[in-house]
Design a protein around this motif. Sequence first.
Motif, PDB file in Angstrom:
ATOM      1  N   SER A  62       0.834  -1.209   0.000  1.00 53.07           N
ATOM      2  CA  SER A  62       0.000   0.000   0.000  1.00 53.07           C
ATOM      3  C   SER A  62       0.866   1.256   0.000  1.00 53.07           C
ATOM      4  O   SER A  62       0.490   2.286  -0.564  1.00 53.07           O
ATOM      5  CB  SER A  62      -0.970   0.000   1.188  1.00 53.07           C
ATOM      6  N   HIS A  63       2.052   1.172   0.602  1.00 54.55           N
ATOM      7  CA  HIS A  63       2.973   2.313   0.537  1.00 54.55           C
ATOM      8  C   HIS A  63       3.447   2.528  -0.893  1.00 54.55           C
ATOM      9  O   HIS A  63       3.522   3.666  -1.382  1.00 54.55           O
ATOM     10  CB  HIS A  63       4.168   2.076   1.459  1.00 54.55           C
ATOM     11  N   THR A  64       3.765   1.439  -1.577  1.00 54.80           N
ATOM     12  CA  THR A  64       4.182   1.546  -2.982  1.00 54.80           C
ATOM     13  C   THR A  64       3.072   2.138  -3.832  1.00 54.80           C
ATOM     14  O   THR A  64       3.302   3.010  -4.676  1.00 54.80           O
ATOM     15  CB  THR A  64       4.587   0.163  -3.520  1.00 54.80           C
ATOM     16  N   TYR A  65       1.834   1.666  -3.605  1.00 54.09           N
ATOM     17  CA  TYR A  65       0.694   2.222  -4.338  1.00 54.09           C
ATOM     18  C   TYR A  65       0.558   3.712  -4.055  1.00 54.09           C
ATOM     19  O   TYR A  65       0.355   4.517  -4.976  1.00 54.09           O
ATOM     20  CB  TYR A  65      -0.591   1.490  -3.952  1.00 54.09           C
ATOM     21  N   ALA A  66       0.646   4.083  -2.791  1.00 55.40           N
ATOM     22  CA  ALA A  66       0.494   5.487  -2.416  1.00 55.40           C
ATOM     23  C   ALA A  66       1.549   6.356  -3.079  1.00 55.40           C
ATOM     24  O   ALA A  66       1.255   7.466  -3.549  1.00 55.40           O
ATOM     25  CB  ALA A  66       0.558   5.624  -0.901  1.00 55.40           C
ATOM     26  N   ARG A  67       2.766   5.857  -3.128  1.00 55.04           N
ATOM     27  CA  ARG A  67       3.843   6.624  -3.761  1.00 55.04           C
ATOM     28  C   ARG A  67       3.556   6.822  -5.249  1.00 55.04           C
ATOM     29  O   ARG A  67       3.786   7.914  -5.797  1.00 55.04           O
ATOM     30  CB  ARG A  67       5.170   5.898  -3.562  1.00 55.04           C
ATOM     31  N   ARG A  68       3.036   5.780  -5.907  1.00 57.72           N
ATOM     32  CA  ARG A  68       2.713   5.892  -7.328  1.00 57.72           C
ATOM     33  C   ARG A  68       1.526   6.811  -7.563  1.00 57.72           C
ATOM     34  O   ARG A  68       1.482   7.558  -8.545  1.00 57.72           O
ATOM     35  CB  ARG A  68       2.414   4.500  -7.899  1.00 57.72           C
ATOM     36  N   ALA A  69       0.521   6.736  -6.661  1.00 56.04           N
ATOM     37  CA  ALA A  69      -0.718   7.489  -6.859  1.00 56.04           C
ATOM     38  C   ALA A  69      -0.602   8.944  -6.441  1.00 56.04           C
ATOM     39  O   ALA A  69      -1.450   9.762  -6.811  1.00 56.04           O
ATOM     40  CB  ALA A  69      -1.853   6.817  -6.088  1.00 56.04           C
ATOM     41  N   GLN A  70       0.435   9.280  -5.697  1.00 61.02           N
ATOM     42  CA  GLN A  70       0.539  10.617  -5.122  1.00 61.02           C
ATOM     43  C   GLN A  70       0.548  11.709  -6.193  1.00 61.02           C
ATOM     44  O   GLN A  70      -0.023  12.777  -5.999  1.00 61.02           O
ATOM     45  CB  GLN A  70       1.788  10.715  -4.260  1.00 61.02           C
ATOM     46  N   ALA A  71       1.165  11.418  -7.327  1.00 62.26           N
ATOM     47  CA  ALA A  71       1.234  12.421  -8.388  1.00 62.26           C
ATOM     48  C   ALA A  71      -0.076  12.542  -9.158  1.00 62.26           C
ATOM     49  O   ALA A  71      -0.282  13.526  -9.881  1.00 62.26           O
ATOM     50  CB  ALA A  71       2.365  12.067  -9.364  1.00 62.26           C
ATOM     51  N   THR A  72      -0.957  11.558  -8.985  1.00 57.89           N
ATOM     52  CA  THR A  72      -2.224  11.535  -9.706  1.00 57.89           C
ATOM     53  C   THR A  72      -3.357  12.136  -8.889  1.00 57.89           C
ATOM     54  O   THR A  72      -4.187  12.882  -9.404  1.00 57.89           O
ATOM     55  CB  THR A  72      -2.571  10.083 -10.085  1.00 57.89           C
ATOM     56  N   ALA A  73      -3.402  11.790  -7.605  1.00 59.53           N
ATOM     57  CA  ALA A  73      -4.478  12.249  -6.740  1.00 59.53           C
ATOM     58  C   ALA A  73      -4.394  13.758  -6.494  1.00 59.53           C
ATOM     59  O   ALA A  73      -3.329  14.367  -6.596  1.00 59.53           O
ATOM     60  CB  ALA A  73      -4.413  11.512  -5.409  1.00 59.53           C
ATOM     61  N   ARG A  74      -5.521  14.336  -6.147  1.00 61.33           N
ATOM     62  CA  ARG A  74      -5.536  15.750  -5.750  1.00 61.33           C
ATOM     63  C   ARG A  74      -4.748  15.929  -4.463  1.00 61.33           C
ATOM     64  O   ARG A  74      -3.908  16.826  -4.343  1.00 61.33           O
ATOM     65  CB  ARG A  74      -6.976  16.219  -5.563  1.00 61.33           C
ATOM     66  N   ARG A  75      -5.044  15.108  -3.472  1.00 59.46           N
ATOM     67  CA  ARG A  75      -4.305  15.045  -2.210  1.00 59.46           C
ATOM     68  C   ARG A  75      -4.255  13.585  -1.790  1.00 59.46           C
ATOM     69  O   ARG A  75      -5.217  12.834  -2.000  1.00 59.46           O
ATOM     70  CB  ARG A  75      -4.993  15.846  -1.097  1.00 59.46           C
ATOM     71  N   LEU A  76      -3.166  13.174  -1.188  1.00 56.42           N
ATOM     72  CA  LEU A  76      -3.052  11.790  -0.745  1.00 56.42           C
ATOM     73  C   LEU A  76      -2.223  11.728   0.528  1.00 56.42           C
ATOM     74  O   LEU A  76      -1.177  12.371   0.628  1.00 56.42           O
ATOM     75  CB  LEU A  76      -2.431  10.904  -1.828  1.00 56.42           C
ATOM     76  N   ALA A  77      -2.709  10.952   1.485  1.00 59.61           N
ATOM     77  CA  ALA A  77      -1.959  10.700   2.713  1.00 59.61           C
ATOM     78  C   ALA A  77      -2.127   9.232   3.078  1.00 59.61           C
ATOM     79  O   ALA A  77      -3.122   8.600   2.722  1.00 59.61           O
ATOM     80  CB  ALA A  77      -2.445  11.588   3.855  1.00 59.61           C
ATOM     81  N   ARG A  78      -1.131   8.718   3.792  1.00 56.70           N
ATOM     82  CA  ARG A  78      -1.187   7.314   4.213  1.00 56.70           C
ATOM     83  C   ARG A  78      -0.762   7.233   5.682  1.00 56.70           C
ATOM     84  O   ARG A  78       0.265   7.780   6.067  1.00 56.70           O
ATOM     85  CB  ARG A  78      -0.265   6.449   3.342  1.00 56.70           C
ATOM     86  N   PHE A  79      -1.584   6.527   6.468  1.00 58.38           N
ATOM     87  CA  PHE A  79      -1.351   6.388   7.898  1.00 58.38           C
ATOM     88  C   PHE A  79      -0.902   4.967   8.225  1.00 58.38           C
ATOM     89  O   PHE A  79      -1.366   3.998   7.593  1.00 58.38           O
ATOM     90  CB  PHE A  79      -2.626   6.700   8.681  1.00 58.38           C
ATOM     91  N   GLU A  80      -0.016   4.841   9.208  1.00 58.95           N
ATOM     92  CA  GLU A  80       0.418   3.532   9.698  1.00 58.95           C
ATOM     93  C   GLU A  80      -0.054   3.388  11.142  1.00 58.95           C
ATOM     94  O   GLU A  80       0.337   4.162  12.021  1.00 58.95           O
ATOM     95  CB  GLU A  80       1.931   3.406   9.587  1.00 58.95           C
ATOM     96  N   VAL A  81      -0.924   2.391  11.372  1.00 54.43           N
ATOM     97  CA  VAL A  81      -1.544   2.192  12.681  1.00 54.43           C
ATOM     98  C   VAL A  81      -0.714   1.184  13.459  1.00 54.43           C
ATOM     99  O   VAL A  81      -0.675  -0.005  13.125  1.00 54.43           O
ATOM    100  CB  VAL A  81      -2.995   1.730  12.531  1.00 54.43           C
ATOM    101  N   ALA A  82      -0.042   1.648  14.489  1.00 56.46           N
ATOM    102  CA  ALA A  82       0.896   0.813  15.242  1.00 56.46           C
ATOM    103  C   ALA A  82       0.189  -0.344  15.942  1.00 56.46           C
ATOM    104  O   ALA A  82      -0.914  -0.199  16.466  1.00 56.46           O
ATOM    105  CB  ALA A  82       1.627   1.667  16.277  1.00 56.46           C
ATOM    106  N   GLU A  83       0.849  -1.502  15.911  1.00 55.55           N
ATOM    107  CA  GLU A  83       0.402  -2.695  16.635  1.00 55.55           C
ATOM    108  C   GLU A  83      -0.961  -3.193  16.183  1.00 55.55           C
ATOM    109  O   GLU A  83      -1.642  -3.894  16.923  1.00 55.55           O
ATOM    110  CB  GLU A  83       0.371  -2.424  18.145  1.00 55.55           C
ATOM    111  N   GLU A  84      -1.370  -2.862  14.975  1.00 56.04           N
ATOM    112  CA  GLU A  84      -2.680  -3.267  14.484  1.00 56.04           C
ATOM    113  C   GLU A  84      -2.555  -4.266  13.350  1.00 56.04           C
ATOM    114  O   GLU A  84      -1.643  -4.174  12.524  1.00 56.04           O
ATOM    115  CB  GLU A  84      -3.453  -2.038  14.005  1.00 56.04           C
TER     116      GLU A  84
END
Length: 224
Positions: A154-176
Amino acid sequence: MAVRRSPVPARAVALVLHGGAEHGAGAVRPWGLAYLRMVPFARALRAAGARHGLEVRLLRNRMRGWNEPALDPVRDARWALERVHAESPGLPVVLVGHSMGGRVALRVADDPAVTGVCALAPWTPQDEPVESVRDRTVVLAHGTRDAVTSPEASHTYARRAQATARRLARFEVAEEGHAMVRRPALWQRLVVGFTADVLGFPAGDGLPASAWDRPVDARLRIPL
């Protein structure tokens, strides 16, 4: 599709999409865990947004599987969006999906009514296209201990999509993990905060609006 209408004139729609499996022609039952997992999210969205005009729709797919090349859940989501167009025309739509439902949400984000996508622990294979999120606001969130869908994918996807989306953020939920059962209130706040942010409703504790204050290159591994 379960529809929870707003007691005031509707201003927007949240469409909630559940997970599934790569293959499977079995019917999705109302007591299935993948479907039940998204019921609290639909309820949280309604509780926070109904008074502001948010209509909440929870889709139950016909079949469990992604089922390439049929893409059954994509077809189901397209059908649900057609229903939104017919029954609530002209309203902006926010998509919320978990696992396979996250992948579906990202795929159908090209619908003209969709303004934002919140993908929880999304299944994002290496070749997953990103063009569908062009000019959309996108948030991805992944548990650091997810052993079902890959946080790194999902991080790889987010990095690829970041230039396409209007705004993009990705959260990492610890211990989940994948099922989102260790910190359920946090996941729900994330979804409600995202939806409020995209639609301009009161945003509660500000998640994930605060993500947009970060530099663009610091938005892909935001710890929670």
